[in-house]
Design a protein around this motif. Structure first.
Motif, PDB file in Angstrom:
ATOM      1  N   ASP A 174      64.549 -17.587 -53.893  1.00  0.00           N
ATOM      2  CA  ASP A 174      64.384 -17.374 -52.783  1.00  0.00           C
ATOM      3  C   ASP A 174      65.282 -16.026 -52.207  1.00  0.00           C
ATOM      4  N   ALA A 175      66.428 -15.994 -52.488  1.00  0.00           N
ATOM      5  CA  ALA A 175      67.305 -15.092 -52.119  1.00  0.00           C
ATOM      6  C   ALA A 175      66.872 -13.906 -52.900  1.00  0.00           C
ATOM      7  N   ALA A 176      66.485 -13.544 -53.870  1.00  0.00           N
ATOM      8  CA  ALA A 176      66.202 -12.339 -54.849  1.00  0.00           C
ATOM      9  C   ALA A 176      64.954 -12.075 -54.097  1.00  0.00           C
ATOM     10  N   ALA A 177      64.090 -12.847 -53.769  1.00  0.00           N
ATOM     11  CA  ALA A 177      62.761 -12.498 -53.013  1.00  0.00           C
ATOM     12  C   ALA A 177      62.819 -11.729 -51.659  1.00  0.00           C
ATOM     13  N   VAL A 178      63.716 -12.281 -50.883  1.00  0.00           N
ATOM     14  CA  VAL A 178      63.774 -11.612 -49.448  1.00  0.00           C
ATOM     15  C   VAL A 178      64.682 -10.217 -49.547  1.00  0.00           C
ATOM     16  N   VAL A 179      65.485  -9.802 -50.577  1.00  0.00           N
ATOM     17  CA  VAL A 179      66.337  -8.753 -50.537  1.00  0.00           C
ATOM     18  C   VAL A 179      65.428  -7.566 -50.581  1.00  0.00           C
ATOM     19  N   TYR A 180      64.662  -7.026 -51.191  1.00  0.00           N
ATOM     20  CA  TYR A 180      63.862  -5.972 -51.295  1.00  0.00           C
ATOM     21  C   TYR A 180      62.723  -5.877 -50.017  1.00  0.00           C
ATOM     22  N   GLY A 181      61.903  -6.733 -49.833  1.00  0.00           N
ATOM     23  CA  GLY A 181      61.326  -6.415 -48.624  1.00  0.00           C
ATOM     24  C   GLY A 181      61.924  -6.388 -47.515  1.00  0.00           C
ATOM     25  N   GLY A 182      62.847  -7.345 -47.468  1.00  0.00           N
ATOM     26  CA  GLY A 182      63.611  -7.651 -46.187  1.00  0.00           C
ATOM     27  C   GLY A 182      64.568  -6.355 -45.739  1.00  0.00           C
ATOM     28  N   THR A 183      65.129  -5.807 -46.913  1.00  0.00           N
ATOM     29  CA  THR A 183      65.916  -4.445 -46.623  1.00  0.00           C
ATOM     30  C   THR A 183      65.144  -3.194 -46.405  1.00  0.00           C
ATOM     31  N   LEU A 184      63.979  -3.178 -46.989  1.00  0.00           N
ATOM     32  CA  LEU A 184      63.176  -2.029 -46.680  1.00  0.00           C
ATOM     33  C   LEU A 184      62.491  -2.235 -45.093  1.00  0.00           C
ATOM     34  N   ALA A 185      62.033  -3.438 -44.918  1.00  0.00           N
ATOM     35  CA  ALA A 185      61.594  -3.667 -43.576  1.00  0.00           C
ATOM     36  C   ALA A 185      62.536  -3.268 -42.366  1.00  0.00           C
ATOM     37  N   LEU A 186      63.750  -3.962 -42.511  1.00  0.00           N
ATOM     38  CA  LEU A 186      64.733  -3.675 -41.729  1.00  0.00           C
ATOM     39  C   LEU A 186      65.089  -2.112 -41.678  1.00  0.00           C
ATOM     40  N   HIS A 187      65.053  -1.305 -42.801  1.00  0.00           N
ATOM     41  CA  HIS A 187      65.269   0.052 -42.547  1.00  0.00           C
ATOM     42  C   HIS A 187      64.433   0.916 -41.910  1.00  0.00           C
ATOM     43  N   PHE A 188      63.116   0.567 -42.357  1.00  0.00           N
ATOM     44  CA  PHE A 188      62.100   1.338 -41.600  1.00  0.00           C
ATOM     45  C   PHE A 188      61.830   0.942 -40.225  1.00  0.00           C
ATOM     46  N   MET A 189      62.188  -0.067 -39.899  1.00  0.00           N
ATOM     47  CA  MET A 189      61.888  -0.751 -38.660  1.00  0.00           C
ATOM     48  C   MET A 189      62.962  -0.377 -37.569  1.00  0.00           C
ATOM     49  N   LYS A 190      63.996  -0.062 -38.336  1.00  0.00           N
ATOM     50  CA  LYS A 190      65.342   0.030 -37.185  1.00  0.00           C
ATOM     51  C   LYS A 190      65.451   0.889 -35.867  1.00  0.00           C
ATOM     52  N   ASN A 191      64.415   1.883 -36.190  1.00  0.00           N
ATOM     53  CA  ASN A 191      64.589   2.664 -34.899  1.00  0.00           C
ATOM     54  C   ASN A 191      63.299   2.531 -33.969  1.00  0.00           C
ATOM     55  N   ALA A 192      62.611   1.320 -34.383  1.00  0.00           N
ATOM     56  CA  ALA A 192      61.364   0.960 -33.627  1.00  0.00           C
ATOM     57  C   ALA A 192      61.737   0.393 -32.228  1.00  0.00           C
ATOM     58  N   ALA A 193      62.799  -0.170 -32.259  1.00  0.00           N
ATOM     59  CA  ALA A 193      63.391  -0.693 -30.548  1.00  0.00           C
ATOM     60  C   ALA A 193      62.066  -1.688 -30.329  1.00  0.00           C
ATOM     61  N   ILE A 194      61.411  -2.405 -31.044  1.00  0.00           N
ATOM     62  CA  ILE A 194      60.572  -3.441 -30.874  1.00  0.00           C
ATOM     63  C   ILE A 194      60.866  -4.345 -29.553  1.00  0.00           C
ATOM     64  N   LYS A 195      60.166  -4.358 -28.667  1.00  0.00           N
ATOM     65  CA  LYS A 195      60.475  -5.473 -27.659  1.00  0.00           C
ATOM     66  C   LYS A 195      59.243  -6.397 -27.263  1.00  0.00           C
ATOM     67  N   LYS A 196      59.758  -7.432 -26.635  1.00  0.00           N
ATOM     68  CA  LYS A 196      58.696  -8.478 -26.453  1.00  0.00           C
ATOM     69  C   LYS A 196      57.424  -8.029 -25.894  1.00  0.00           C
ATOM     70  N   GLY A 197      56.354  -8.567 -26.432  1.00  0.00           N
ATOM     71  CA  GLY A 197      54.983  -8.285 -25.804  1.00  0.00           C
ATOM     72  C   GLY A 197      54.598  -6.980 -26.415  1.00  0.00           C
ATOM     73  N   GLN A 198      55.124  -6.288 -27.262  1.00  0.00           N
ATOM     74  CA  GLN A 198      54.644  -5.036 -27.396  1.00  0.00           C
ATOM     75  C   GLN A 198      53.752  -5.111 -28.750  1.00  0.00           C
ATOM     76  N   LYS A 199      52.719  -4.277 -29.094  1.00  0.00           N
ATOM     77  CA  LYS A 199      51.796  -4.583 -30.157  1.00  0.00           C
ATOM     78  C   LYS A 199      52.181  -3.774 -31.406  1.00  0.00           C
ATOM     79  N   VAL A 200      52.426  -4.665 -32.530  1.00  0.00           N
ATOM     80  CA  VAL A 200      52.790  -3.864 -33.885  1.00  0.00           C
ATOM     81  C   VAL A 200      51.895  -4.219 -34.736  1.00  0.00           C
TER      82      VAL A 200
END
Length: 320
Positions: free
Chosen positions: A146-172
């Motif tokens: 599990d830990a090996a599985a979440v690292v790649y996708g999780g890290t990249l998702a955090l990186h490329f979404m970090k400036n999105a400032a996603i708020k409740k109710g927004q459409k993604v």
């Protein structure tokens, strides 16, 4: 000298260039610790490096220039570090005096970045790599797979979404939602209260819904563009190598102040807070690992062949 199993990439090319062999077990220096790797994963980036296939959908002459740049950076005829692999989960077997944060026996997970080297039973990690955020204590409730599985996708998702400032109710909208990055991105967006639309094949609709997607669009449907709405944030999780009329239509579906990001936009720079965030999210039940298939290290060629087909769900894990 004690030996270890490792996979070497002796030339750029198809998966068959990968060879399982035995090497001397590494000995950590004063500023290093030694990790016994229990699990790694075959990522899209591993396939890019092995095949010398630069991302981004570039054509002649840009593609040739990109390949030349990759050779300069990684090695001309083969990778300078022939052991590929970017992610891992394992246990610290030995530490030296200059390592203060982690200790022998700690279970850790990590994203190695340019040093790679996780297609092996052991890897040395430096104090500098630890301080930069490439290694951290793994989630307590996660298996090594599990830990090996979440690292790649999780890290990249955090990186490329970090400036999105996603708020409740927004459409993604997540384009390529069923892969390693997409499955993590859905869960992150859902945690922030977004209304998530997943673009994937129909066979993955149930999985997308279980991760928190409200709406699903089948990219193989010729009328799929008619299902698009207006989105505050769009993540292209498959990259620019894959193009389609639907993806072009997605770009035109942004709200006036919306943000469109591709995983080929710039390079990943691991931040010290990425792995702690993944650990906290996993332990809180906000993030789960999606594992499509598992292979033993000795079957690395078949694992690469499967990943390169581009239809995996989540992650392909390697038991070391």
């Amino acid at each position: 000298m004690t030996k270890m199993k490792a996979v070497l990439c002796r030339a750029y090319g198809k998966p068959e260039v990968l060879q399982v062999t035995e090497l001397d077990k590494p000995i950590p220096k004063e500023d290093e610790l030694l990790v016994k790797i229990h699990a790694t994963a075959v990522t899209a980036s591993d396939c890019v490096i092995r095949g010398l296939n630069p991302p981004g959908g570039h054509k002649f002459p840009m593609k040739q220039l990109m390949k030349f740049g990759m050779r300069l950076f990684m090695g001309f005829s083969k990778p300078r570090n022939p052991i590929l692999g970017l992610v891992f989960s394992g246990r610290i077997e030995a530490t030296n005096k200059n390592i203060e944060i982690l200790k022998e026996g700690d279970e850790v997970f990590g994203f190695t970045g340019i040093s790679r080297g996780t297609y092996a039973e052991y890897k040395c990690v430096s104090a500098k790599e630890i301080s930069s955020g490439e290694v951290f204590l793994k989630p307590k409730n996660a298996s090594h797979a599990d830990a090996a599985a979440v690292v790649y996708g999780g890290t990249l998702a955090l990186h490329f979404m970090k400036n999105a400032a996603i708020k409740k109710g927004q459409k993604v909208l997540i384009y390529g939602a069923s892969g390693a990055i997409g499955t993590a991105a859905i869960q992150i967006a859902k945690h922030h209260g977004a209304i998530v639309t997943a673009v994937c094949s129909e066979r993955n609709f149930d999985l997308m819904a279980s991760l928190g997607s409200t709406l699903m669009i089948d990219y193989t449907n010729k009328d799929a563009r008619n299902e698009l709405e207006e989105y505050d944030f769009i993540l292209d999780a498959v990259g620019k190598n894959k193009t389609s009329d639907l993806k072009d239509a997605c770009k035109n579906s942004l709200s006036p102040n919306g943000n469109y990001v591709s995983v080929d936009d710039g390079f990943l720079k691991i931040e010290p807070d990425y792995l702690p965030k993944l650990k906290a999210s996993f332990e809180a039940g906000q993030l789960r690992a999606i594992i499509d298939r598992t292979y033993p290290l000795e079957d690395i060629v078949n694992a690469h062949e499967y990943v390169e087909k581009g239809h995996k769900k989540g992650n392909v894990v390697i038991h070391v």
